[in-house]
Enzyme design. Sequence first.
Site, PDB file in Angstrom:
ATOM      1  CG  HIS A 184       3.858  -3.494   2.058  1.00  0.00           C
ATOM      2  ND1 HIS A 184       2.884  -3.678   0.382  1.00  0.00           N
ATOM      3  CD2 HIS A 184       5.000  -3.065   1.747  1.00  0.00           C
ATOM      4  CE1 HIS A 184       3.992  -3.862  -0.237  1.00  0.00           C
ATOM      5  NE2 HIS A 184       4.871  -3.650   0.551  1.00  0.00           N
ATOM      6  CD  GLU A 217      -0.690   7.724  -3.016  1.00  0.00           C
ATOM      7  OE1 GLU A 217      -1.167   7.251  -4.335  1.00  0.00           O
ATOM      8  OE2 GLU A 217      -2.175   7.527  -2.953  1.00  0.00           O
TER       9      GLU A 217
END
Length: 694
Positions: free
Chosen positions: A484, A570
């Site tokens: 991340h 997304e």
Amino acid sequence: MKAFTSNRRRWSPVRLTAAVVAAVAGVGAVAVPAAAVTGSTIVGVASGRCLDVVGQSQADKAGVDIYDCNGQANQAWTFTAAGELRVYDSPKCLDVAGQATTAPAVVQIYTCNGGANQKWRIDSTGTIVGVQSGLCLDVTGAGTANSTAVGLWTCNGQANQQWRTASGGDTQPPTVPGNPRVSNLACDTVTFAWNASTDNVGVAFYDVYHDGQLIKSVSGATLSTDLTVVPGTTWGLYVNARDAAGNVSQASTTVPITPPQCQADTQPPTAPAALSGTAAGTTVTLRWTAASDNIGVRAYDIYRDNAKIGTVTGTASTPPATTFTDSALAANTTYQYYVVARDAQANVSAHSNTATVTTGGACGASVCAVTQIATDTDIPWGLATLPDGTILYTRRDAQDIVHLNPATGAKTTVGTVPNVQSTDGEGGLTGLAVSSTYGSDHWLYIMHTSPSDNRIVRIKLENDKLTTSSEQILLSGILRNKFHDGGRLRFGPDGKLYAGTGDAQNGDNAQNTTSLNGKVLRLNPDGTVPSDNPFGNYVWSYGHRNPQGLAFDSQGRLWEQEFGNSVMDETNLITKGGNYGWPACEGTSGSCGTAGFITPKHTYPVAEGSCSGIAVVRDVLYVACERGTRMYREVISGSELTNVQTYFNGTYGRLRTVEPAPDGGLWLTTTNNGDKDSIPNNSNEKIFHVTLGT
């Protein structure tokens, strides 16, 4: 857990430690003074009074107010790993009455039931947010007197929506958990253990991950946990420590596991049947009848002229599709195809019938040709085109930059970027952008992980060499972790530099607009903050988990590609100051419909996505996917994405980066080997040029 913050003196940590220990029922306790109260007071910053259950009632639907702090059990709250706020050291939770999601809403206590209306998120400003509603815990009417009711209201950042506990002011993360190890590995379970971290106040939780995906959170008193795993699937397990103020440690080392199958299976699937193919220009579409298997078909491998050229995959619950598109073929050429089926234990069927297809005389499709222009032993991550049409790309683990002539395939290493450190995961040398005034200033903009943070720097490229003495650190202090870390850079038509940053494995960072993590950032080319940024700092949008794709369309709008955790990835259309919902919202799941959260323009099941880079060419969005091993083509129509098509499904494996090429085509890179271990030069990657049609 997010931090309750304070602008007052720091309180004693003893009570907080007791609260942490009691956070998860049934775990062992650590020693605390006998007089310590289980749970922690939550104090309103504006009033100095405590969050209080009215009349010390323990009945369901009892109200909540503020009252003078008195150390009694109706003011002792415990924030659990499940995101609950429990009171009375009992299964009574702070609850939104009627599951209301619009302001004003009543809060009360109610028997804990796991509902979304009993889940809370606490950010570093001390705001307590209802996960279901996105509304803030609010002292009604900004009152400060005893017995003023507490409810939910639209978040506004005022002092009557700010709370603090004994953890106020703690900014020191725990140490790294030691000696991660596994035992009792079975087909569907494993025991994962580690040595305790230390912290200046106390470890509140341990967060267990595999390959960047959160599996489970346990109490800070827990050093071993049983995990559900997937038979035959290789995972890399690791653990982070988290304290009560929301500070997260760096990740432990990774422990790889591959669980055995739950039952022996030697029976192959039946052969796929009725294979047929049709040509439209230089694109062939194949269709067949599904195979059957005693346990289940997991994949179909597609062969063209006896060479494997693609794979269609499924899951344990969803069978693979029975169609495949083969693109960018030669014109007026005859090809022969067959398909085989595979099960979860790699038993392979006999091949289907052979389908013979002849392509047309011209492309006539959206994707016309693919040409390999280079290979590399490391992972090409950031890629940018110079004004002369040649390419620069970063090598993530080798930490250097290569200059590639796509016409000849000639490569030159222009230099190693200083002070780069990998993370045994996704960090390293990542984003790359070329100055819009490169012809006169020769600046390269680079994002990378350092030993202490993620940062954005610029370095001049002179005579095909990095002049490291010219390096300027434009932005530092972006938190790093094993996964991340974000990393993509893109100059916008406004001349500003945009950067995607990950949440550093702490979703709390994403909702904190004073944090640089879990964001799209915007900065001037000299590293200063643009005067029109929405929060007076570098933050342009927030609520992101791990954005790795940025691209602008013809209207100057910014599109962003983002990794989800385990449900949905997304594609977002980014707006100034927009909140995209993480960690309360993943794709369209969770609280994504809550007012104030901006919903994605397109979502992808993680098995078909894990998409990283994006590019826009002639207002068509191209999306490169890793786990999904494919490239999506999506037409931008107004503010929506339409006519979504899939290309290269399994043909080239995991795809990392896609960028516009100067001729109206694309550059496309793979990321098939060594992309989670930070070991340099243990890959075998390819760089392609993709010729696009109309």
